[in-house]
Motif scaffolding. Structure first.
Motif, short mmCIF file in Angstrom:
data_model
loop_
_atom_site.label_atom_id
_atom_site.label_comp_id
_atom_site.label_asym_id
_atom_site.label_seq_id
_atom_site.Cartn_x
_atom_site.Cartn_y
_atom_site.Cartn_z
N SER A 54 29.47 22.51 42.60
CA SER A 54 28.97 23.43 44.03
C SER A 54 28.27 21.58 45.09
CB SER A 54 28.41 24.52 42.89
OG SER A 54 27.69 23.87 42.14
N PHE A 55 27.69 21.53 43.67
CA PHE A 55 27.23 20.03 44.54
C PHE A 55 27.24 19.22 45.58
CE2 PHE A 55 24.32 21.01 40.77
CZ PHE A 55 22.66 21.48 41.77
N MET A 56 28.76 18.87 45.05
CA MET A 56 29.66 18.66 45.80
C MET A 56 29.74 18.21 47.58
SD MET A 56 33.62 16.93 44.72
CE MET A 56 34.07 19.00 44.93
N VAL A 57 29.82 17.45 47.82
CA VAL A 57 30.20 16.51 49.64
C VAL A 57 31.66 16.36 49.88
CG1 VAL A 57 29.59 15.53 51.87
CG2 VAL A 57 27.34 16.30 49.71
N ALA A 58 32.53 17.61 49.81
CA ALA A 58 33.35 17.73 50.58
C ALA A 58 34.31 16.03 51.10
CB ALA A 58 34.64 19.15 50.73
N LYS A 59 35.01 14.85 50.87
CA LYS A 59 35.25 14.31 52.11
C LYS A 59 36.56 14.68 51.83
CE LYS A 59 31.37 11.92 52.38
NZ LYS A 59 30.86 12.18 53.91
N SER A 60 37.25 15.68 51.62
CA SER A 60 38.77 15.31 51.47
C SER A 60 39.50 17.09 51.72
CB SER A 60 39.82 14.63 50.66
OG SER A 60 39.63 14.89 49.53
N ALA B 213 24.79 25.54 45.79
CA ALA B 213 25.01 25.23 47.34
C ALA B 213 24.26 25.85 48.42
CB ALA B 213 26.21 26.10 47.80
N PHE B 214 23.41 26.40 47.82
CA PHE B 214 22.15 26.81 49.10
C PHE B 214 21.02 25.14 49.15
CE2 PHE B 214 18.01 28.56 51.01
CZ PHE B 214 18.89 29.67 51.70
N VAL B 215 21.21 25.17 47.99
CA VAL B 215 20.20 23.61 48.60
C VAL B 215 20.83 21.84 48.90
CG1 VAL B 215 18.40 24.28 46.64
CG2 VAL B 215 20.93 22.74 45.86
N LEU B 216 22.70 22.56 49.09
CA LEU B 216 22.97 21.06 49.83
C LEU B 216 23.15 21.55 50.63
CD1 LEU B 216 25.78 19.57 48.93
CD2 LEU B 216 27.35 21.56 49.20
N ALA B 217 23.44 22.94 51.36
CA ALA B 217 22.79 22.55 52.74
C ALA B 217 21.30 22.45 52.71
CB ALA B 217 22.56 23.91 53.12
N TRP B 218 20.47 22.56 51.96
CA TRP B 218 19.63 21.08 52.95
C TRP B 218 19.40 20.45 52.99
CZ3 TRP B 218 13.99 22.97 49.77
CH2 TRP B 218 14.03 23.91 50.07
N ASN B 219 20.10 19.37 51.96
CA ASN B 219 20.58 18.42 51.88
C ASN B 219 21.27 17.47 53.68
OD1 ASN B 219 21.93 15.60 51.13
ND2 ASN B 219 23.69 16.12 52.23
N PHE B 220 21.80 18.56 53.54
CA PHE B 220 22.74 18.54 55.26
C PHE B 220 21.90 18.71 56.64
CE2 PHE B 220 27.02 19.60 52.69
CZ PHE B 220 27.44 18.92 53.05
N GLN B 221 20.89 19.47 56.65
CA GLN B 221 20.10 20.20 57.32
C GLN B 221 18.40 19.08 57.02
OE1 GLN B 221 19.81 23.58 55.48
NE2 GLN B 221 20.61 24.76 57.60
N ASN C 295 12.20 15.70 51.89
CA ASN C 295 11.52 16.15 50.91
C ASN C 295 12.51 17.08 51.03
OD1 ASN C 295 9.36 15.08 50.32
ND2 ASN C 295 8.34 17.32 51.74
N ALA C 296 13.70 17.61 52.21
CA ALA C 296 14.93 18.50 51.28
C ALA C 296 15.88 17.76 50.92
CB ALA C 296 15.35 19.01 53.09
N ARG C 297 16.45 16.37 51.20
CA ARG C 297 17.95 16.04 50.70
C ARG C 297 17.29 14.86 49.15
NH1 ARG C 297 17.49 12.40 54.56
NH2 ARG C 297 19.43 13.64 55.34
N ARG C 298 15.30 15.21 49.02
CA ARG C 298 15.56 14.46 47.32
C ARG C 298 15.36 15.60 46.91
NH1 ARG C 298 10.87 13.44 48.10
NH2 ARG C 298 10.66 11.95 48.60
N PRO D 278 20.57 27.07 61.60
CA PRO D 278 21.61 28.22 60.99
C PRO D 278 22.17 26.88 59.39
CG PRO D 278 22.76 26.84 62.79
CD PRO D 278 20.93 25.99 62.69
N LEU D 279 22.79 27.75 58.49
CA LEU D 279 23.27 27.93 57.26
C LEU D 279 24.09 26.47 57.50
CD1 LEU D 279 23.20 27.76 54.44
CD2 LEU D 279 24.99 29.08 54.15
N ASP D 280 24.10 25.03 57.07
CA ASP D 280 25.65 24.54 57.43
C ASP D 280 26.92 24.97 56.61
OD1 ASP D 280 27.61 21.52 57.54
OD2 ASP D 280 25.31 20.67 57.90
N PRO D 281 27.71 24.60 57.33
CA PRO D 281 29.28 25.16 56.62
C PRO D 281 29.90 24.52 55.76
CG PRO D 281 29.88 24.60 59.24
CD PRO D 281 28.15 24.67 58.98
#
Length: 526
Positions: free
Chosen positions: A73-79, A110-118, A132-135, A287-290
């Motif tokens: 659920s933490f994964m950034v999809a690359k394919s 998944a919600f904190v993964l959105a922080w990484n993108f934002q 801070n968000a990314r860390r 907004p929440l990153d898809p």
């Protein structure tokens, strides 16, 4: 550390107990309290599931920083294969609780993964906040923590903004800053499962009103932080209930709490938006990153719950011999129509996924978002159908104690059985399952939770309309008006990558009465 086991989680929550109040009493050990043992066991099962040899390749992937196996659920999809893997992971975990628990670990992952993108967005006001968000995303990923969030202000006077309440700290707001961080005070709802979590994430939901910058706070802290108190509602599954009588609520009761912040210190390295002037614009513009797949996780839960509702309706009908009636077949068929529509939209999320300009793959959100916004209505429709099918049979269901009574058992086996081939125990267990799912306090809470899971359903659908790119629909009308000379467009082989969304036509109306808008903030930095 990487992906944890259920025992790892239990040891952690026992060591790091939040301050929890239940029925007027502070709980000394949440792990042994009868109102919480069922859901704790379910969360433990969630953690153990990712180590199941059948699920390991679906539920885990290699951390890009440590090499440890961590939750998918933490994964950034690359394919596209990554998108499919994430969808399968979410469905596996939703199937474990039949979609009845909205605040299990994979949702907040998944919600904190959105922080990484934002992170870049949050860095606009202060670079350290983006970091801070990314860390924090990486911290949660590497330690496999169990989080919840609190998003909504208490329903005290909803006609007024936060700054215009009779007490400026009824809603959670910034009090002052110190050398170590900011002090916050007030309350937030709805802390689902907060009593059993290790981390608490705070962010406003639904937008921040003009003049409410001091309430535009985004941060995450340990759930046992000094000054944080969780006040639980009444349990819908008292600990003395038998599994036979309450097969779902004894396992999947999600306790909801009011979160009180009594002058809580939020350290600087845990802050993403600090409530200073201009903070409202930061929150409202994020907004929440898809790419986070939060809606895919939510849709996995929705699909799992609809599958259970359809299966229960079918089995209840079979148990009492009514599947041969045309009007019953129509009701069961209508449930299957809705189920197949939701399922089609669900699988379209990865079938129609596209690669973004940065190499990240984006699930197709149109179908799952539409299904998500209809979830409350569909769930209510399914519940009503089950109630019609079962009729008075819900109240013709002896308890486990009755079945265990040798003097009564013969009468029960004779008079409480179902259609040929369906024993009394089978019929009663099915009806108890149906009642727990749709009629008892647990089922009614699920129904209300689904309806308001993402806030006001009217506002959500209106927001979709305002933000929807309607230009292609307008072109269809233009072709119809033009006549035969209008060129027919070439049908695309695949869906096009998402274009930048058009600017919303206008803001949502009726958010706050105009007379309640403040002329100056009531809460500042002092």
């Amino acid at each position: 550390m990487g992906a944890r086991t259920g025992q790892d989680y239990l040891d952690s929550i026992r060591k790091n107990q939040p301050e929890v109040y239940f029925n007027g009493v502070r709980i000394e050990d949440i792990t042994t309290h009868p109102a919480f043992t069922g859901p704790i066991e379910t969360i433990m099962d969630q953690y153990d599931l990712q180590h199941d040899p059948r699920m390991r390749d679906i539920c885990l992937y290699e951390s890009p920083t440590t090499g440890d196996l961590v939750s998918t659920s933490f994964m950034v999809a690359k394919s596209r294969e990554d998108v499919v893997k994430k969808r399968r992971h979410f469905k596996v975990r939703a199937d474990q609780h039949f979609g009845l628990m909205g605040r299990v670990p994979d949702f907040m992952n998944a919600f904190v993964l959105a922080w990484n993108f934002q992170a870049d967005h949050y860095a606009k006001t202060n670079a350290k906040y983006g970091e801070n968000a990314r860390r924090y995303y990486e911290y949660c990923r590497e330690n496999d923590l169990f989080l919840t969030h609190v998003l909504v202000n208490p329903q005290i006077d909803r006609s007024r903004t936060s700054a215009n309440q009779e007490d400026p700290y009824l809603h959670l707001g910034r009090v002052r800053e110190t050398e170590d961080g900011i002090i916050v005070r007030g309350a937030k709802m709805l802390g689902t499962m907060a009593a059993l979590t290790e981390e608490l994430l705070v962010t406003p939901f639904g937008g921040v009103a003009p003049g409410d910058d001091a309430y535009a706070l985004v941060f995450a802290i340990p759930s046992n932080t000094k000054g944080v108190k969780f006040i639980c509602r009444e349990s819908f599954s008292p600990g003395d209930r038998a599994h036979f009588d309450h097969p779902l609520s004894t396992r999947f009761e999600e306790m909801d709490c009011v979160a009180v912040f009594d002058d809580v210190l939020v350290p600087w390295d845990r802050i993403v938006v600090d409530g200073s002037p201009g903070s409202a614009a930061v929150v409202n513009g994020s907004p929440l990153d898809p790419r986070s797949s939060v809606i895919v996780q939510t849709s996995s839960r929705q699909l799992a719950s609809l599958e259970l509702l359809c299966g229960v309706a079918q089995r209840v009908s079979e148990a009492i011999g009514i599947t041969g009636f045309l009007h019953i077949q129509e009701k069961l068929g209508q449930m299957l129509v809705q189920l197949e529509q939701v399922k089609t939209a669900y699988f379209a999320a990865d079938a129609m996924a596209v690669e973004g300009p940065d190499g990240d793959w984006i699930p197709y959100m149109g179908g799952v978002m539409a299904s998500h916004f209809q979830a409350g209505a569909i769930h209510t429709q399914f519940v009503d159908i089950i109630h019609t099918l079962a009729g008075g049979g819900f109240f013709y269901a002896p308890s486990k104690g009755d079945f265990d009574n040798v003097e009564l058992r013969g009468y029960i086996d004779k008079y409480v059985r179902g259609a040929p081939g369906h024993s009394a125990e089978e019929r009663v267990s099915l009806f108890k399952l149906a009642w727990d799912l749709t009629g008892d306090a647990f089922g009614q809470r699920v129904r209300q939770y689904v309806k308001f899971y993402s806030g006001d359903p009217v506002r959500n659908v209106a927001g979709l309309y305002l933000g929807y790119d309607k230009r292609e629909l307008s072109k269809v009308v233009d072709r119809a008006l033009t006549g035969r000379s209008a060129p027919v467009p070439v049908a695309p082989a695949t869906i096009a990558p998402p274009a930048p969304p058009p600017e919303a036509e206008k803001a949502l109306t009726l958010s706050y009465p105009a007379a309640s808008h403040p002329t100056a903030p009531a809460v500042g930095r002092g």
